[in-house]
Write a protein that holds these residues in place. Structure first.
Motif, PDB file in Angstrom:
ATOM      1  N   ASP A 186     -24.517  11.149   7.368  1.00  0.00           N
ATOM      2  CA  ASP A 186     -25.489  11.507   8.415  1.00  0.00           C
ATOM      3  C   ASP A 186     -24.808  11.807   9.746  1.00  0.00           C
ATOM      4  N   GLY A 187     -23.685  12.503   9.696  1.00  0.00           N
ATOM      5  CA  GLY A 187     -22.980  12.892  10.905  1.00  0.00           C
ATOM      6  C   GLY A 187     -22.108  11.815  11.520  1.00  0.00           C
ATOM      7  N   THR A 188     -22.076  10.653  10.913  1.00  0.00           N
ATOM      8  CA  THR A 188     -21.280   9.536  11.424  1.00  0.00           C
ATOM      9  C   THR A 188     -20.056   9.349  10.554  1.00  0.00           C
ATOM     10  N   ARG A 189     -18.900   9.318  11.181  1.00  0.00           N
ATOM     11  CA  ARG A 189     -17.647   9.090  10.446  1.00  0.00           C
ATOM     12  C   ARG A 189     -17.418   7.592  10.297  1.00  0.00           C
ATOM     13  N   ALA A 190     -16.910   7.211   9.116  1.00  0.00           N
ATOM     14  CA  ALA A 190     -16.641   5.797   8.856  1.00  0.00           C
ATOM     15  C   ALA A 190     -15.496   5.673   7.857  1.00  0.00           C
ATOM     16  N   GLU A 191     -15.039   4.446   7.678  1.00  0.00           N
ATOM     17  CA  GLU A 191     -13.983   4.139   6.716  1.00  0.00           C
ATOM     18  C   GLU A 191     -14.466   3.047   5.776  1.00  0.00           C
ATOM     19  N   PHE A 192     -14.029   3.153   4.536  1.00  0.00           N
ATOM     20  CA  PHE A 192     -14.326   2.145   3.522  1.00  0.00           C
ATOM     21  C   PHE A 192     -12.987   1.637   3.010  1.00  0.00           C
ATOM     22  N   ARG A 193     -12.740   0.341   3.172  1.00  0.00           N
ATOM     23  CA  ARG A 193     -11.450  -0.238   2.786  1.00  0.00           C
ATOM     24  C   ARG A 193     -11.589  -0.984   1.460  1.00  0.00           C
ATOM     25  N   LEU A 194     -10.675  -0.671   0.555  1.00  0.00           N
ATOM     26  CA  LEU A 194     -10.608  -1.344  -0.742  1.00  0.00           C
ATOM     27  C   LEU A 194      -9.246  -2.002  -0.853  1.00  0.00           C
ATOM     28  N   PRO A 195      -9.174  -3.334  -0.811  1.00  0.00           N
ATOM     29  CA  PRO A 195      -7.879  -4.007  -0.922  1.00  0.00           C
ATOM     30  C   PRO A 195      -7.187  -3.683  -2.241  1.00  0.00           C
ATOM     31  N   VAL A 196      -5.878  -3.511  -2.180  1.00  0.00           N
ATOM     32  CA  VAL A 196      -5.079  -3.159  -3.357  1.00  0.00           C
ATOM     33  C   VAL A 196      -4.410  -4.414  -3.897  1.00  0.00           C
ATOM     34  N   GLU A 197      -4.437  -4.547  -5.212  1.00  0.00           N
ATOM     35  CA  GLU A 197      -3.776  -5.652  -5.901  1.00  0.00           C
ATOM     36  C   GLU A 197      -2.830  -5.084  -6.955  1.00  0.00           C
ATOM     37  N   VAL A 198      -1.869  -5.897  -7.350  1.00  0.00           N
ATOM     38  CA  VAL A 198      -0.964  -5.508  -8.430  1.00  0.00           C
ATOM     39  C   VAL A 198      -1.301  -6.363  -9.643  1.00  0.00           C
ATOM     40  N   ARG A 199      -1.650  -5.703 -10.742  1.00  0.00           N
ATOM     41  CA  ARG A 199      -1.968  -6.387 -11.996  1.00  0.00           C
ATOM     42  C   ARG A 199      -1.074  -5.813 -13.087  1.00  0.00           C
ATOM     43  N   ASP A 200      -0.246  -6.640 -13.670  1.00  0.00           N
ATOM     44  CA  ASP A 200       0.655  -6.222 -14.753  1.00  0.00           C
ATOM     45  C   ASP A 200       1.507  -5.020 -14.350  1.00  0.00           C
ATOM     46  N   GLY A 201       1.958  -5.020 -13.091  1.00  0.00           N
ATOM     47  CA  GLY A 201       2.825  -3.957 -12.610  1.00  0.00           C
ATOM     48  C   GLY A 201       2.117  -2.668 -12.248  1.00  0.00           C
ATOM     49  N   ARG A 202       0.778  -2.646 -12.288  1.00  0.00           N
ATOM     50  CA  ARG A 202      -0.001  -1.459 -11.939  1.00  0.00           C
ATOM     51  C   ARG A 202      -0.881  -1.791 -10.735  1.00  0.00           C
ATOM     52  N   PHE A 203      -1.149  -0.798  -9.921  1.00  0.00           N
ATOM     53  CA  PHE A 203      -1.943  -0.988  -8.712  1.00  0.00           C
ATOM     54  C   PHE A 203      -3.404  -0.700  -8.993  1.00  0.00           C
ATOM     55  N   VAL A 204      -4.278  -1.633  -8.564  1.00  0.00           N
ATOM     56  CA  VAL A 204      -5.728  -1.508  -8.734  1.00  0.00           C
ATOM     57  C   VAL A 204      -6.397  -1.911  -7.424  1.00  0.00           C
ATOM     58  N   VAL A 205      -7.659  -1.495  -7.257  1.00  0.00           N
ATOM     59  CA  VAL A 205      -8.415  -1.879  -6.062  1.00  0.00           C
ATOM     60  C   VAL A 205      -9.406  -2.966  -6.415  1.00  0.00           C
ATOM     61  N   ASN A 206      -9.753  -3.757  -5.411  1.00  0.00           N
ATOM     62  CA  ASN A 206     -10.716  -4.831  -5.590  1.00  0.00           C
ATOM     63  C   ASN A 206     -11.843  -4.643  -4.585  1.00  0.00           C
ATOM     64  N   PRO A 207     -12.978  -4.058  -5.001  1.00  0.00           N
ATOM     65  CA  PRO A 207     -14.069  -3.827  -4.063  1.00  0.00           C
ATOM     66  C   PRO A 207     -14.860  -5.087  -3.735  1.00  0.00           C
ATOM     67  N   LEU A 208     -14.580  -6.171  -4.433  1.00  0.00           N
ATOM     68  CA  LEU A 208     -15.270  -7.430  -4.195  1.00  0.00           C
ATOM     69  C   LEU A 208     -14.389  -8.352  -3.363  1.00  0.00           C
ATOM     70  N   VAL A 209     -15.009  -9.089  -2.467  1.00  0.00           N
ATOM     71  CA  VAL A 209     -14.257 -10.077  -1.697  1.00  0.00           C
ATOM     72  C   VAL A 209     -14.167 -11.326  -2.552  1.00  0.00           C
ATOM     73  N   THR A 210     -12.941 -11.705  -2.903  1.00  0.00           N
ATOM     74  CA  THR A 210     -12.737 -12.887  -3.722  1.00  0.00           C
ATOM     75  C   THR A 210     -11.874 -13.883  -2.953  1.00  0.00           C
ATOM     76  N   PRO A 211     -12.236 -15.159  -2.999  1.00  0.00           N
ATOM     77  CA  PRO A 211     -11.442 -16.154  -2.280  1.00  0.00           C
ATOM     78  C   PRO A 211     -10.068 -16.331  -2.916  1.00  0.00           C
ATOM     79  N   THR A 212      -9.073 -16.535  -2.099  1.00  0.00           N
ATOM     80  CA  THR A 212      -7.726 -16.792  -2.589  1.00  0.00           C
ATOM     81  C   THR A 212      -7.237 -18.106  -2.019  1.00  0.00           C
ATOM     82  N   GLY A 213      -6.275 -18.685  -2.702  1.00  0.00           N
ATOM     83  CA  GLY A 213      -5.669 -19.890  -2.151  1.00  0.00           C
ATOM     84  C   GLY A 213      -5.893 -21.113  -2.933  1.00  0.00           C
TER      85      GLY A 213
END
Length: 125
Positions: free
Chosen positions: A98-125
């Motif tokens: 709708d005429g508004t510029r924005a950004e969508f961030r998808l955190p990147v993770e490494v799984r079995d040596g391959r890069f994937v995105v995680n669109p869900l916020v998951t707790p770590t630690g």
């Protein structure tokens, strides 16, 4: 030999062996989820969102599967995806809605040596 070729049991056995062989070959050549580099991942995620194709996005996700891929793609139905880049540990998708510029961030993770995105916020630690 002619008798063997007209025997139904022979053809059932050939079919069963062929089917099992086909299953093993498909499993052996099944593509691994994700991409080899974060830059390739950014390109593939951007293309999937631009095409509104959750089938292309699904194998790039770390978690969620089909439901999360559908939900993520649906957010971009009315948006125009301009570009996606890998920056600061995330795929950043730039879009206009709708005429508004924005950004969508998808955190990147490494799984079995391959890069994937995680669109869900998951707790770590």
């Amino acid at each position: 030999m002619h008798r063997q070729l007209t025997n139904l049991r022979f053809w059932i056995m050939v079919f069963a062996v062929g089917w099992l062989l086909m299953v093993f070959v498909f499993i052996a050549f099944w593509p691994e989820p994700g991409e080899e580099s974060p830059d390739e991942l950014a390109v593939e995620v951007t293309n999937a969102l631009r095409a509104h194709d959750f089938h292309k996005l699904k194998p790039l996700l770390a978690v969620g599967g089909e439901d999360v891929a559908k939900s993520t793609v649906e957010r971009f139905q009315a948006a125009q995806v301009e570009r996606g880049v890998y920056r600061d540990g995330a795929v950043v998708v730039e879009y206009t809605h709708d005429g508004t510029r924005a950004e969508f961030r998808l955190p990147v993770e490494v799984r079995d040596g391959r890069f994937v995105v995680n669109p869900l916020v998951t707790p770590t630690g």
